[in-house]
Scaffold this active site. Structure first.
Site, mmCIF file in Angstrom:
data_model
loop_
_atom_site.group_PDB
_atom_site.id
_atom_site.type_symbol
_atom_site.label_atom_id
_atom_site.label_comp_id
_atom_site.label_asym_id
_atom_site.label_seq_id
_atom_site.Cartn_x
_atom_site.Cartn_y
_atom_site.Cartn_z
ATOM 1 N N ARG A 165 0.816 -1.225 0.000
ATOM 2 C CA ARG A 165 0.000 0.000 0.000
ATOM 3 C C ARG A 165 0.852 1.280 0.000
ATOM 4 O O ARG A 165 0.427 2.313 0.514
ATOM 5 C CB ARG A 165 -0.952 0.046 1.209
ATOM 6 C CG ARG A 165 -2.060 -0.987 1.196
ATOM 7 C CD ARG A 165 -2.989 -0.794 -0.011
ATOM 8 N NE ARG A 165 -4.252 -1.488 0.171
ATOM 9 C CZ ARG A 165 -4.446 -2.771 -0.092
ATOM 10 N NH1 ARG A 165 -3.466 -3.509 -0.570
ATOM 11 N NH2 ARG A 165 -5.642 -3.308 0.091
ATOM 12 N N SER A 240 -11.093 -0.501 2.741
ATOM 13 C CA SER A 240 -10.342 -0.597 4.000
ATOM 14 C C SER A 240 -9.967 0.804 4.469
ATOM 15 O O SER A 240 -9.329 1.550 3.722
ATOM 16 C CB SER A 240 -9.042 -1.371 3.796
ATOM 17 O OG SER A 240 -9.314 -2.667 3.340
ATOM 18 N N GLU A 336 -5.454 4.065 5.826
ATOM 19 C CA GLU A 336 -5.060 3.841 4.442
ATOM 20 C C GLU A 336 -5.613 4.973 3.576
ATOM 21 O O GLU A 336 -5.051 5.294 2.544
ATOM 22 C CB GLU A 336 -5.630 2.491 3.994
ATOM 23 C CG GLU A 336 -5.101 1.984 2.695
ATOM 24 C CD GLU A 336 -6.030 1.013 2.023
ATOM 25 O OE1 GLU A 336 -7.031 1.466 1.426
ATOM 26 O OE2 GLU A 336 -5.752 -0.193 2.075
#
Ligand code: EPU
Length: 340
Positions: A165, A240, A336
């Site tokens: 990520r 998420s 995130e």
């Protein structure tokens, strides 16, 4: 001529569905329009953000600058061999539209990344990943304009510095470049089918599919995502909300002895990744609803706007979750999503 609007609601431009206002807003439909915008005074003088699908954004207040919506489309063949095809894809193409295009043509490599919201240009920024595959595995290079001087630069895969990520575009080069296209290399034959991720295997066997193709893998992923993740057009969310945290060996041993049922995944750098959704669920948050916001009942990693929420409400909920995970597990969750 590019049209710049004033005082535009961003509700339709972020998947959380937060109703904040942009002082200035424009949609860019071509690289030429981007160049035109680049030389405008507004671009030079105002704070600005680029929006793709708005699927990884939480707006907590009005944006007092220029919002640039990326609507640059187009997929072109860049290179082809007997085994692979490289496609240069404009950054505003919706990611899933691109995945469907590949599957229709029997080009493999992105089927596990089916149904991820957002645009192709946003995919390398946070190195999107799902069901055992990360987009960095198929990226050849990324083309971008440097925002300080408008010069075009091509980033090789190494220069993108991909990680879980993460990429250079989210770290040292954050907000310094506008990604205009991404070149991805797909397989034409001998596809590398990746069904190691438990949920895919289970779904394929439930569907009694023995002949795994990129089409059936994509179908399975779509089924799993539809069952677990809320559709943002019905319930606002950004997928998420947190990253899965990585802990060192010492912390991992302690956690594993205190909570033997905790799932975990070793990583290449000696750290151990633990699922944030599991930690959040164990703190009792799963399915909790507070006024307009909540934690999704089927996936604790997803925070939702049940309608009419303000960005601050989601932000406050996220802070409470971070606090309780820290107290119970001594693990710090990091978002995130990008918070503005
Ligand atoms: N789990 C729980 N409770 C929950 C959610 C998960 O106990 O509420 C447990 C599951 O039982 C499983 C583990 O946590 O043992 C992992 O869960 P899952 O397979 O659902 O994946 P995840 O780690 O929660 C990540 C990605 C998702 C991606 C899936 C599938 C991150 C931050 N998220 O979620 O990505 O779709 O794996 O690969 O890495 C996104 O980034 O927006 C996203 C949805």
């Amino acid at each position: 001529m590019i049209s710049i609007k004033e005082k535009i609601s961003l509700k339709a431009y972020n998947t959380f569905g937060i109703d904040v206002q942009a002082k200035y807003f424009c949609s860019v439909e071509s690289v030429e329009q981007f160049s035109e915008l680049f030389s405008s005074d507004l671009f030079k003088n105002e704070m600005r953000i680029f929006l793709g699908g708005g699927s990884n954004m939480l707006f907590t207040k009005d944006f007092k600058g220029l919002v640039i919506h990326n609507a640059i489309h187009g997929i072109e063949k860049y290179n082809e061999t007997e085994e692979t095809i490289s496609l240069r894809v404009a950054s505003g193409v919706p990611w899933h539209q691109f995945v469907l295009h590949c599957i229709k043509n029997n080009w493999g490599g992105v089927e596990n990344l089916s149904l991820i919201p957002g645009t192709v240009g946003a995919a390398p920024i946070q190195n999107i990943g799902a069901y055992g595959v990360e987009v960095s595995e198929v990226i050849e290079n990324v083309e971008a304009f440097e925002l300080i001087n408008g010069k075009k630069k091509s980033f090789s895969k190494d220069e993108c510095r991909f990680n879980y990520r993460e990429s250079t575009f989210k770290n040292d080069l954050k907000e310094k470049y506008f990604i205009s296209s991404v070149t991805l290399r797909l397989s034409k034959i001998n596809h590398k089918i990746n069904i190691e991720y438990g949920a895919i295997k289970d779904t394929l066997s439930q569907l009694k599919i023995t002949n795994t193709t990129i089409q059936t893998v994509s179908d399975a992923v779509i089924k799993i995502r539809r069952e677990k993740l809320p559709d943002f057009s019905l319930i606002g969310n950004a997928g998420s909300f947190f990253k899965n945290p990585e802990v060192n060996q010492a912390r991992f041993m302690k956690l594993k002895s205190d909570f033997p049922s905790m799932p975990y995944y070793p990583t290449a750098n000696q750290q151990v990744k633990v699922p944030a959704g599991w930690l959040i669920e164990r703190c009792g948050w799963k399915g909790k609803k507070i006024n307009h916001v909540g934690v999704h009942p089927l996936q604790a990693l997803v925070l939702v706007n049940y309608g009419g929420a303000k960005g601050e409400e989601i932000f406050e909920l996220a802070m409470k979750i971070i606090q309780s995970v820290k107290e119970k597990f001594s693990v710090t969750l990091t978002p995130e999503v990008n918070i503005f």
